[in-house]
Design a protein around this motif. Structure first.
Motif, short mmCIF file in Angstrom:
data_model
loop_
_atom_site.label_atom_id
_atom_site.label_comp_id
_atom_site.label_asym_id
_atom_site.label_seq_id
_atom_site.Cartn_x
_atom_site.Cartn_y
_atom_site.Cartn_z
N LYS A 125 0.84 -1.22 0.00
CA LYS A 125 0.00 0.00 0.00
C LYS A 125 0.86 1.25 0.00
N LEU A 126 2.03 1.18 0.65
CA LEU A 126 2.94 2.32 0.67
C LEU A 126 3.52 2.61 -0.71
N LYS A 127 3.47 1.61 -1.60
CA LYS A 127 3.93 1.79 -2.99
C LYS A 127 2.86 2.46 -3.85
N THR A 128 1.68 2.66 -3.30
CA THR A 128 0.52 3.28 -3.96
C THR A 128 0.20 2.71 -5.34
N PRO A 129 -0.04 1.41 -5.45
CA PRO A 129 -0.46 0.85 -6.74
C PRO A 129 -1.87 1.32 -7.09
N LYS A 130 -2.25 1.16 -8.34
CA LYS A 130 -3.59 1.57 -8.78
C LYS A 130 -4.66 0.78 -8.05
N LEU A 131 -4.41 -0.51 -7.85
CA LEU A 131 -5.39 -1.38 -7.19
C LEU A 131 -4.63 -2.47 -6.44
N LEU A 132 -5.03 -2.70 -5.18
CA LEU A 132 -4.40 -3.71 -4.35
C LEU A 132 -5.45 -4.73 -3.92
N ILE A 133 -5.20 -5.99 -4.28
CA ILE A 133 -6.17 -7.07 -4.04
C ILE A 133 -5.54 -8.12 -3.13
N ALA A 134 -6.27 -8.54 -2.11
CA ALA A 134 -5.81 -9.60 -1.20
C ALA A 134 -6.73 -10.81 -1.34
N ILE A 135 -6.12 -12.00 -1.35
CA ILE A 135 -6.88 -13.24 -1.48
C ILE A 135 -6.56 -14.16 -0.29
N ASP A 136 -7.57 -14.67 0.35
CA ASP A 136 -7.39 -15.63 1.43
C ASP A 136 -8.71 -16.36 1.65
N MET A 137 -8.63 -17.50 2.33
CA MET A 137 -9.84 -18.29 2.60
C MET A 137 -10.44 -18.03 3.97
N VAL A 138 -9.84 -17.11 4.72
CA VAL A 138 -10.34 -16.80 6.07
C VAL A 138 -10.86 -15.37 6.08
N ASP A 139 -12.17 -15.22 6.27
CA ASP A 139 -12.80 -13.91 6.19
C ASP A 139 -12.24 -12.92 7.20
N GLU A 140 -11.90 -13.40 8.41
CA GLU A 140 -11.36 -12.49 9.43
C GLU A 140 -10.04 -11.89 8.98
N ARG A 141 -9.23 -12.67 8.28
CA ARG A 141 -7.96 -12.16 7.79
C ARG A 141 -8.16 -11.19 6.63
N LEU A 142 -9.15 -11.46 5.81
CA LEU A 142 -9.46 -10.54 4.72
C LEU A 142 -9.96 -9.21 5.26
N VAL A 154 -10.93 -7.52 -1.55
CA VAL A 154 -10.55 -8.79 -0.92
C VAL A 154 -11.41 -9.90 -1.52
N ILE A 155 -10.80 -11.07 -1.68
CA ILE A 155 -11.47 -12.20 -2.34
C ILE A 155 -11.27 -13.46 -1.51
N ASN A 156 -12.37 -14.14 -1.23
CA ASN A 156 -12.31 -15.45 -0.62
C ASN A 156 -12.60 -16.48 -1.71
N PRO A 157 -11.59 -17.21 -2.18
CA PRO A 157 -11.79 -18.13 -3.32
C PRO A 157 -12.69 -19.32 -3.00
N ARG A 158 -13.00 -19.53 -1.73
CA ARG A 158 -13.97 -20.58 -1.39
C ARG A 158 -15.37 -20.18 -1.84
N GLU A 159 -15.60 -18.87 -1.83
CA GLU A 159 -16.94 -18.35 -2.09
C GLU A 159 -17.04 -17.52 -3.35
N GLN A 160 -15.89 -17.08 -3.88
CA GLN A 160 -15.89 -16.18 -5.04
C GLN A 160 -14.95 -16.70 -6.12
N ASP A 161 -15.22 -16.29 -7.35
CA ASP A 161 -14.39 -16.67 -8.50
C ASP A 161 -13.29 -15.61 -8.66
N ALA A 162 -12.10 -15.91 -8.13
CA ALA A 162 -11.02 -14.94 -8.15
C ALA A 162 -10.64 -14.53 -9.56
N LEU A 163 -10.58 -15.50 -10.49
CA LEU A 163 -10.20 -15.20 -11.87
C LEU A 163 -11.19 -14.24 -12.51
N SER A 164 -12.46 -14.49 -12.31
CA SER A 164 -13.49 -13.63 -12.89
C SER A 164 -13.41 -12.22 -12.32
#
Length: 371
Positions: free
Chosen positions: A209-226, A237-247
């Motif tokens: 985040k300190l690098k200020t990218p255009k978009l920062l996305i985090a992927i994990d299977m634990v909602d509390e961590r997301l 944030v994407i939980n691949p158990r419930e969402q289609d990360a590629l899409s």
């Protein structure tokens, strides 16, 4: 501790430590307290974190640096995410390390040989001998003990007094996170995916985040961590158990995929996921230590996408940066450090660390310092 108690402790030269004897055979023992030699010092350990690699070694995962050299050579005191206070200095150590008794310091996890081609060219983190604290007793044991000897070739850094105990305890993994993010060479218009919101992944989110990218996305299977990743600056944030990360990633990038993919899951599926998510000519940064081989279609890397595959190992030249970021409040351990246990509660600590009930677990040696 009263003076007579301290003198008695020094006279018997024993201490409490966790000793690895093999997979799932780690014991709390009374062992001989280390003595510093020439240009060496002994630290009184404050905290030592349990790393994901410690969990994998404890469970008996087959992990190797290469050839037939395994991660762990028992018996050894584990622990490489430590810091403490200078307790004893051997002859010449004060001048050699630039420290005094009582200073709060940290040593980098690797103990370079200072003789191989990598050490001599300044690339000490790729040392051919490659001794790391807590994995073999060749040069010194690790930090899951009351005291720890620091050899003369160790890289030592002072810790600012304004940094909290918990923040000081994450300097080692934060340094790894910084090195990994730097390897990604994030640009202002990049879409960045960080896969794995464990302790280091969450630090990677903060650093990215300190690098200020255009978009920062985090992927994990634990909602509390997301949720925590979101609070640290992840835009999506994407939980691949419930969402289609590629899409989702393609929908956010005009169908191309992300510019930078950082793999911090430690799971072979994270590698395959990344090769699918990253765009053609993108940058794939691999950080994780795997407990099992990752099998992939290498034609994706070459024939189909011509990817730039980069590894990231340890945290070279990043400890001063980590200490500075923590002292300025730009990165935090808040929410990451979730549990603390004394050394004699190792069995409980490793069970919690090896579960999804924790993020970062610290082992606390005898020290007056608190969070």
């Amino acid at each position: 501790m009263a003076l007579n108690e301290e003198n008695a402790r020094r006279s018997n030269r024993t201490m409490t430590a966790i000793v690895c004897h093999g997979p799932e055979d780690y014991r709390v023992e009374q062992v001989e307290r280390p003595v510093p030699g020439e240009c060496e010092m002994v630290l009184r350990i404050a905290f030592c974190g349990i790393c994901a690699s410690d969990c994998k070694c404890w469970s008996g995962a087959k992990m190797f640096w290469g050839g037939d050299k395994p991660y762990v050579k028992p018996p050894v005191i584990p622990g490489h995410e430590f810091y403490g206070h200078v307790d004893e200095l051997g002859p010449g150590a004060a001048e050699h390390f630039g420290v005094s008794v009582g200073d709060r310091v940290i040593a980098e996890q690797i103990v370079p040989c200072d003789q191989c081609r990598f050490c001599r060219s300044g690339k000490y983190w790729m040392c051919e001998v490659h001794n790391i604290f807590g994995f073999q007793r060749v040069v010194a044991d690790g930090g899951m003990a009351e005291y720890m000897r620091i050899p003369r070739t160790a890289r030592v850094h002072k810790i600012d007094e304004g940094i909290s105990a918990d923040d000081a305890a994450i300097i080692e993994p934060l340094s790894c996170a910084i090195h990994t993010i730097n390897r990604g060479e994030i640009q202002l218009d990049d879409v960045v995916v960080i896969a794995g919101a464990g302790p280091i992944g969450l630090m990677m989110v903060q650093v990215a985040k300190l690098k200020t990218p255009k978009l920062l996305i985090a992927i994990d299977m634990v909602d509390e961590r997301l949720k925590l990743a979101k609070s640290f600056g992840a835009d999506v944030v994407i939980n691949p158990r419930e969402q289609d990360a590629l899409s989702i990633v393609r929908s956010l990038t005009d169908g191309y995929g992300c510019d930078v993919y950082v793999e911090a899951t430690g799971s072979p599926s994270g590698v395959e996921q990344g090769l699918n998510l990253v765009r053609k000519l993108g940058r794939f940064v691999e950080f994780s230590v795997f407990g099992a081989p990752a099998t992939i279609d290498w034609s994706i890397i070459g024939d189909r996408k011509e990817l730039d595959i980069r590894g990231a190992h340890l945290g070279p030249y990043c400890y001063p940066i980590a200490i500075n970021l923590l002292s300025r409040g730009l990165v935090t351990s808040r929410g990451i450090v979730t549990h603390r246990y004394p050394l004699n509660e190792w069995d409980r600590a490793i069970a919690v660390a090896n579960s999804l009930d924790s993020i970062k677990v610290l082992m606390e040696a005898k020290s007056p310092e608190k969070g």
